[in-house]
Enzyme design. Structure first.
Site, PDB file in Angstrom:
ATOM      1  N   HIS A 114       2.854   1.632   4.666  1.00 34.06           N
ATOM      2  CA  HIS A 114       2.598   0.284   5.195  1.00 34.06           C
ATOM      3  C   HIS A 114       2.688   0.347   6.721  1.00 34.06           C
ATOM      4  O   HIS A 114       3.631   0.932   7.270  1.00 34.06           O
ATOM      5  CB  HIS A 114       3.630  -0.695   4.625  1.00 34.06           C
ATOM      6  CG  HIS A 114       3.418  -2.072   5.140  1.00 34.06           C
ATOM      7  ND1 HIS A 114       2.391  -2.886   4.699  1.00 34.06           N
ATOM      8  CD2 HIS A 114       4.075  -2.782   6.100  1.00 34.06           C
ATOM      9  CE1 HIS A 114       2.425  -4.032   5.355  1.00 34.06           C
ATOM     10  NE2 HIS A 114       3.442  -3.999   6.214  1.00 34.06           N
ATOM     11  N   ASP A 134       5.264  -4.946  -0.371  1.00 31.24           N
ATOM     12  CA  ASP A 134       5.718  -3.925   0.584  1.00 31.24           C
ATOM     13  C   ASP A 134       7.245  -3.833   0.616  1.00 31.24           C
ATOM     14  O   ASP A 134       7.858  -3.637   1.674  1.00 31.24           O
ATOM     15  CB  ASP A 134       5.144  -4.204   1.988  1.00 31.24           C
ATOM     16  CG  ASP A 134       3.619  -4.209   1.966  1.00 31.24           C
ATOM     17  OD1 ASP A 134       3.041  -3.312   1.328  1.00 31.24           O
ATOM     18  OD2 ASP A 134       3.005  -5.107   2.559  1.00 31.24           O
TER      19      ASP A 134
HETATM   20  C1  GAR Z   1      -3.419   1.619   6.185  1.00 28.70           C
HETATM   21  O1  GAR Z   1      -3.073   1.495   7.518  1.00 28.70           O
HETATM   22  C2  GAR Z   1      -2.281   1.234   5.305  1.00 28.70           C
HETATM   23  O2  GAR Z   1      -1.058   1.445   5.893  1.00 28.70           O
HETATM   24  C3  GAR Z   1      -2.506  -0.227   5.088  1.00 28.70           C
HETATM   25  O3  GAR Z   1      -3.865  -0.348   4.956  1.00 28.70           O
HETATM   26  C4  GAR Z   1      -4.489   0.617   5.766  1.00 28.70           C
HETATM   27  C5  GAR Z   1      -5.568   1.283   4.935  1.00 28.70           C
HETATM   28  O4  GAR Z   1      -6.423   2.024   5.715  1.00 28.70           O
HETATM   29  N1  GAR Z   1      -1.785  -0.650   3.919  1.00 28.70           N
HETATM   30  C6  GAR Z   1      -1.198  -1.837   3.827  1.00 28.70           C
HETATM   31  O5  GAR Z   1      -1.265  -2.703   4.670  1.00 28.70           O
HETATM   32  C7  GAR Z   1      -0.421  -2.043   2.534  1.00 28.70           C
HETATM   33  N2  GAR Z   1       0.336  -3.232   2.587  1.00 28.70           N
HETATM   34  P1  GAR Z   1      -7.452   3.024   5.062  1.00 28.70           P
HETATM   35  O6  GAR Z   1      -8.211   2.279   3.995  1.00 28.70           O
HETATM   36  O7  GAR Z   1      -8.329   3.449   6.186  1.00 28.70           O
HETATM   37  O8  GAR Z   1      -6.641   4.159   4.494  1.00 28.70           O
END
Ligand code: GAR
Length: 364
Positions: free
Chosen positions: A283, A319
């Site tokens: 997260h 989270d």
């Molecule tokens: C990542 O930065 C991850 O940490 C976040 O979504 C993004 C996905 O990026 N996750 C959350 O916010 C979960 N609560 P990606 O699709 O490029 O891997």
């Protein structure tokens, strides 16, 4: 077959055991008798034999010979030969005598020894005893006692634990089930670490709740099995049917660890129980601050001087769940949400693979 002059004095022939029983009987003492293979001795056996011994004044254990164990359990058994099994049993505090017998059942021994009490493990009932054995016990007036087994202590549990510590199991790499809703930058980081050999794992399946997501295109480009799971009608919840489909797809792909890579819906039952302690998420904030969507924007708008990422186990909250590692990212004077998120993702990519390896070592 064990000979009467066996160096372990408490291992004896049926005739010697019968004479010994008569001696005890003459003193008004009661002899307990039980039988079994006792191939891989475990605490369940030790406690069972203690209980059996406590029923009378002396305990005789009838031990299946090697040929009778093979006949009962198959050609790969016994693991330990009858001499060793008899010696180990005779060394127990509760066991007064061991007699090895070659027939599949202990009926003939019961007729010869004529115990006062017959003890049997709790997967039997008095009615499920073998009719011949039952008849032999009735003929000598033996009292039948069914003893409870010790939960979680069995030969099956012992064999399962041995398999887990086998070289094949030790060298096995985790099969990852990837769940994502977005571009898939985290998955790219995982693939890079696998390519570099710093993460030893296999991608078993990639699932997404978004049919045209970048992460599914990425799966296709890397020839990884991928599938869209219809989340249902709600804009940001996962309906029960979708939760079940995710559980089933992860299971049938033989997934060990579920890795969330920007999966933007909340996992609930039955997924959580099926993979308890084996679902990991990254997260983009220093939790518990800023859970939920676009956490980097929340930190920036709140005027924080630093942001970061948290890698944590997944529970039923948003989270929440045990934090495994956190990595800080300073917020710079002219930061934009995009630049900050990019630097946070660099940290996620750098640390997520190691956290997955650590979870594999810890949970499986
Ligand atoms: C990542 O930065 C991850 O940490 C976040 O979504 C993004 C996905 O990026 N996750 C959350 O916010 C979960 N609560 P990606 O699709 O490029 O891997």
């Amino acid at each position: 077959m064990i000979m009467p002059n066996d160096p372990t004095p408490r291992v004896m022939t049926a005739e010697a055991a019968a004479a010994w029983r008569d001696g005890l009987d003459a003193q008004g003492k009661r002899v307990v008798f039980t039988n079994g293979c006792f191939d891989l001795l475990h605490t369940g056996h030790v406690r069972y034999l203690d209980q059996a011994r406590a029923l009378g004044d002396s305990l005789i254990v009838a031990l299946n010979s090697d040929s009778s164990v093979s006949a009962l359990k198959g050609p790969s058994r016994p693991i330990n030969n009858e001499g060793d099994r008899a010696e180990v049993l005779a060394g127990l505090r509760s066991v007064d005598a061991v007699v090895v017998f070659s027939e599949p059942r202990a009926t003939a021994l019961i007729r010869t020894i004529r115990p006062h009490i017959y003890a049997k493990g709790g997967d039997y009932t008095v009615d499920s005893l073998n009719p011949e054995e039952r008849e032999a016990l009735d003929a000598c007036g033996a009292e039948v006692q069914i003893l409870s087994l010790v939960p979680g202590r069995s030969t099956t549990d012992t064999v399962a634990a041995m398999k887990k510590s086998s070289p094949e199991a030790i060298n096995r790499v985790p099969r990852l089930g990837i769940l994502g809703s977005g571009k898939g930058t985290n998955l790219l980081g995982i693939l890079a670490a696998m390519g570099a050999g710093t993460l030893k794992a296999e991608i078993a399946v990639v699932l997404s709740d978004v049919a045209d997501s970048g992460i599914l295109t990425l799966a296709e480009n890397y020839s990884l099995p991928g599938a869209w799971v219809n989340p249902g009608q709600h804009p940001n919840r996962l309906e029960l049917a979708a939760q079940k489909e995710i559980r089933d797809r992860l299971r049938s792909a033989g997934v060990d660890i579920v890795v969330l890579c920007g999966f933007m819906r909340i996992l609930k039952e039955p997924v959580l129980t099926a993979f308890e302690g084996r679902i990991i998420n990254t997260h983009p904030s220093l939790l518990p601050r800023y859970p939920g969507r676009e956490a980097w924007k929340q930190a920036l708008e709140a005027g924080e001087s630093e942001a970061g990422c948290s890698i944590h186990l997944v529970d039923s909250g948003i989270d929440s769940g045990e934090i495994l590692t956190q990595h800080r990212v300073p917020i710079l004077p002219n930061d934009t949400p995009e630049l900050l998120h990019q630097r946070i993702q660099e940290q996620e990519n750098a640390h997520y693979p190691a956290a997955i390896s650590a979870l594999w070592r810890r949970c499986c």
